[in-house]
Design a protein around this motif. Structure first.
Motif, PDB file in Angstrom:
ATOM      1  N   GLU A   1       0.969  -1.220   0.101  1.00 12.35           N
ATOM      2  CA  GLU A   1      -0.244   0.215  -0.064  1.00 12.35           C
ATOM      3  C   GLU A   1       0.850   1.245   0.032  1.00 12.35           C
ATOM      4  N   PHE A   2       0.494   2.110  -0.671  1.00 12.53           N
ATOM      5  CA  PHE A   2       1.259   3.448  -0.857  1.00 12.53           C
ATOM      6  C   PHE A   2       0.105   4.359  -1.715  1.00 12.53           C
ATOM      7  N   ALA A   3       0.402   5.874  -1.386  1.00 11.71           N
ATOM      8  CA  ALA A   3      -0.364   6.745  -1.964  1.00 11.71           C
ATOM      9  C   ALA A   3       0.056   7.012  -3.258  1.00 11.71           C
ATOM     10  N   VAL A   4      -1.076   6.622  -4.136  1.00  6.65           N
ATOM     11  CA  VAL A   4      -0.404   7.136  -5.536  1.00  6.65           C
ATOM     12  C   VAL A   4      -0.477   8.674  -5.918  1.00  6.65           C
ATOM     13  N   ASP A   5       0.369   9.090  -6.430  1.00  2.00           N
ATOM     14  CA  ASP A   5       0.505  10.364  -7.154  1.00  2.00           C
ATOM     15  C   ASP A   5      -0.033  10.086  -8.566  1.00  2.00           C
ATOM     16  N   HIS A   6      -1.234  11.046  -8.713  1.00  2.00           N
ATOM     17  CA  HIS A   6      -2.143  10.776  -9.839  1.00  2.00           C
ATOM     18  C   HIS A   6      -1.335  11.511 -11.075  1.00  2.00           C
ATOM     19  N   GLY A   7      -0.913  12.680 -10.906  1.00  2.00           N
ATOM     20  CA  GLY A   7      -0.250  13.513 -11.724  1.00  2.00           C
ATOM     21  C   GLY A   7       0.985  12.955 -12.459  1.00  2.00           C
ATOM     22  N   HIS A   8       1.736  12.200 -11.814  1.00  2.00           N
ATOM     23  CA  HIS A   8       2.985  11.421 -11.958  1.00  2.00           C
ATOM     24  C   HIS A   8       2.423  10.313 -12.850  1.00  2.00           C
ATOM     25  N   ALA A   9       1.553   9.362 -12.170  1.00  2.00           N
ATOM     26  CA  ALA A   9       1.182   8.347 -12.949  1.00  2.00           C
ATOM     27  C   ALA A   9       0.473   8.500 -14.311  1.00  2.00           C
ATOM     28  N   LYS A  10      -0.123   9.644 -14.378  1.00  2.00           N
ATOM     29  CA  LYS A  10      -0.755   9.935 -15.715  1.00  2.00           C
ATOM     30  C   LYS A  10       0.349  10.320 -16.941  1.00  2.00           C
ATOM     31  N   ALA A  11       1.358  10.918 -16.069  1.00  2.00           N
ATOM     32  CA  ALA A  11       2.635  11.473 -17.072  1.00  2.00           C
ATOM     33  C   ALA A  11       3.502  10.053 -17.612  1.00  2.00           C
ATOM     34  N   VAL A  12       3.755   9.363 -16.406  1.00  2.00           N
ATOM     35  CA  VAL A  12       4.639   8.266 -16.875  1.00  2.00           C
ATOM     36  C   VAL A  12       4.163   6.626 -16.867  1.00  2.00           C
ATOM     37  N   ASN A  13       3.051   6.440 -16.363  1.00  4.86           N
ATOM     38  CA  ASN A  13       2.538   4.862 -16.358  1.00  4.86           C
ATOM     39  C   ASN A  13       2.269   4.484 -17.619  1.00  4.86           C
ATOM     40  N   GLU A  14       3.233   3.434 -18.252  1.00  4.99           N
ATOM     41  CA  GLU A  14       2.934   3.082 -19.481  1.00  4.99           C
ATOM     42  C   GLU A  14       1.612   2.021 -19.722  1.00  4.99           C
ATOM     43  N   THR A  15       1.396   1.586 -18.461  1.00  3.76           N
ATOM     44  CA  THR A  15      -0.063   0.814 -18.682  1.00  3.76           C
ATOM     45  C   THR A  15      -1.073   1.588 -19.012  1.00  3.76           C
ATOM     46  N   LEU A  16      -1.175   2.776 -18.002  1.00  8.59           N
ATOM     47  CA  LEU A  16      -2.221   3.885 -18.578  1.00  8.59           C
ATOM     48  C   LEU A  16      -2.122   4.211 -19.888  1.00  8.59           C
ATOM     49  N   GLY A  17      -0.919   4.414 -20.254  1.00  8.35           N
ATOM     50  CA  GLY A  17      -0.845   4.810 -21.618  1.00  8.35           C
ATOM     51  C   GLY A  17      -1.074   3.644 -22.812  1.00  8.35           C
ATOM     52  N   ASP A  18      -1.198   2.445 -22.486  1.00 13.20           N
ATOM     53  CA  ASP A  18      -1.469   1.597 -23.638  1.00 13.20           C
ATOM     54  C   ASP A  18      -2.908   1.731 -23.599  1.00 13.20           C
ATOM     55  N   VAL A  19      -3.494   1.717 -22.349  1.00 19.23           N
ATOM     56  CA  VAL A  19      -5.112   1.902 -22.440  1.00 19.23           C
ATOM     57  C   VAL A  19      -5.682   3.018 -23.319  1.00 19.23           C
ATOM     58  N   ARG A  20      -4.966   4.132 -23.013  1.00 22.79           N
ATOM     59  CA  ARG A  20      -5.264   5.350 -23.721  1.00 22.79           C
ATOM     60  C   ARG A  20      -5.201   5.398 -25.249  1.00 22.79           C
ATOM     61  N   ARG A  21      -4.041   4.643 -25.754  1.00 20.78           N
ATOM     62  CA  ARG A  21      -3.733   4.453 -26.908  1.00 20.78           C
ATOM     63  C   ARG A  21      -4.772   3.471 -27.723  1.00 20.78           C
ATOM     64  N   LEU A  22      -5.177   2.361 -27.014  1.00 24.42           N
ATOM     65  CA  LEU A  22      -6.136   1.503 -27.266  1.00 24.42           C
ATOM     66  C   LEU A  22      -7.385   2.331 -27.661  1.00 24.42           C
ATOM     67  N   ARG A  23      -7.840   3.143 -26.566  1.00 28.29           N
ATOM     68  CA  ARG A  23      -9.303   3.871 -26.472  1.00 28.29           C
ATOM     69  C   ARG A  23      -9.151   4.794 -27.825  1.00 28.29           C
ATOM     70  N   VAL A  24      -8.244   5.665 -28.018  1.00 27.69           N
ATOM     71  CA  VAL A  24      -8.078   6.538 -29.069  1.00 27.69           C
ATOM     72  C   VAL A  24      -8.252   5.793 -30.528  1.00 27.69           C
ATOM     73  N   SER A  25      -7.406   4.589 -30.530  1.00 27.19           N
ATOM     74  CA  SER A  25      -7.320   3.925 -31.895  1.00 27.19           C
ATOM     75  C   SER A  25      -8.703   3.095 -32.266  1.00 27.19           C
ATOM     76  N   SER A  26      -9.339   2.888 -31.202  1.00 28.31           N
ATOM     77  CA  SER A  26     -10.685   2.085 -31.232  1.00 28.31           C
ATOM     78  C   SER A  26     -11.770   3.132 -31.967  1.00 28.31           C
ATOM     79  N   ILE A  27     -11.746   4.453 -31.258  1.00 33.36           N
ATOM     80  CA  ILE A  27     -12.777   5.482 -31.706  1.00 33.36           C
ATOM     81  C   ILE A  27     -12.237   5.860 -33.106  1.00 33.36           C
ATOM     82  N   ILE A  28     -10.943   6.051 -33.414  1.00 35.06           N
ATOM     83  CA  ILE A  28     -10.643   6.357 -34.860  1.00 35.06           C
ATOM     84  C   ILE A  28     -11.091   5.217 -35.911  1.00 35.06           C
ATOM     85  N   VAL A  29     -10.932   4.098 -35.433  1.00 39.95           N
ATOM     86  CA  VAL A  29     -11.218   3.043 -36.336  1.00 39.95           C
ATOM     87  C   VAL A  29     -12.758   2.839 -36.666  1.00 39.95           C
TER      88      VAL A  29
END
Length: 228
Positions: free
Chosen positions: A5-33
């Motif tokens: 357990e630890f306190a998640v830094d949302h701003g940091h995670a949004k900027a660097v977390n590549e798991t979240l980045g993968d989800v964002r890219r999947l979402r954008v590509s799905s919308i475009i397709v």
């Protein structure tokens, strides 16, 4: 199952977390397709012929499915807090370095909770950055395991999708990283370091993971599986 357990830094995670980045890219590509399918469906419909109506219907269904994926993917993954809270704490190490990133090798029990015995595997993940860590071979990178199945009907004893997600993608606090390192049993770090040389082989394996023969596991890990 060990959690951290630890306190998640949302701003940091949004900027660097590549798991979240993968989800964002999947979402954008799905919308475009989906938009492309929808445009194709409209074009075919306006041709006013029997065959074009059929194809337009097919493309319309494909568009709806693509848009559904854009909504479903973030919900399936969950929030960043959910990922760190649900995922077990696992050891990972930098096993290979590249000019623009590195590969981390993780030791993960990929058995589902209802499975009687552990199924330890070596799992790799290519990363672009690891804030708070040095990209040198052998650097310890405490992580959580993101575990899921491709579909809800799977009856396998092990998870179909397994990936390490570094704690460093959720916090800037180096004290938290040190605490996470200490929370992992030294036996696990030793076993992982012993297997760093097989990182390339694991990268070439199916699903980028390789099961460890139970005979090659330290007794402590087998006992832990029995106790669970």
């Amino acid at each position: 199952m060990r959690h951290f357990e630890f306190a998640v830094d949302h701003g940091h995670a949004k900027a660097v977390n590549e798991t979240l980045g993968d989800v964002r890219r999947l979402r954008v590509s799905s919308i475009i397709v989906g938009l492309l399918f929808a445009a194709g469906a409209v074009w075919l419909y306006l041709r006013h012929s029997p065959w074009s109506y059929i194809l337009a219907a097919v493309l319309a269904v494909a568009a709806v499915m693509s848009w559904w994926v854009s909504v479903w993917a973030p919900r399936k993954v969950g929030s960043i807090e959910d990922l760190y809270r649900r995922g077990p704490l696992v050891p990972a190490m930098v096993s290979e370095t590249r000019p623009r990133g590195a590969t981390i090798l993780a030791l993960i029990d990929i058995a589902k909770p209802e499975t009687a015995v552990p199924h330890y595997a070596l799992v790799v993940r290519n990363v672009r950055a690891l804030p708070g860590h040095t990209l040198t071979e052998g650097e310890r990178v405490p992580s959580v395991a993101v575990l899921s199945d491709r579909n809800t009907s799977s009856t396998a004893e092990t998870w179909q999708l397994v990936s390490p997600m570094p704690i460093a993608w959720g916090t800037r606090d180096r004290g938290v990283l040190r605490r996470a390192v200490d929370a992992v049993d030294p036996v696990e770090w030793q076993l992982l370091r012993k297997n760093l040389a097989v990182s390339e082989k694991v990268r070439g394996a199916e699903n980028e993971r390789m099961l460890i023969d139970p005979h090659d596991l330290p007794a402590e890990l087998l006992e832990r599986g029995d106790d669970a």
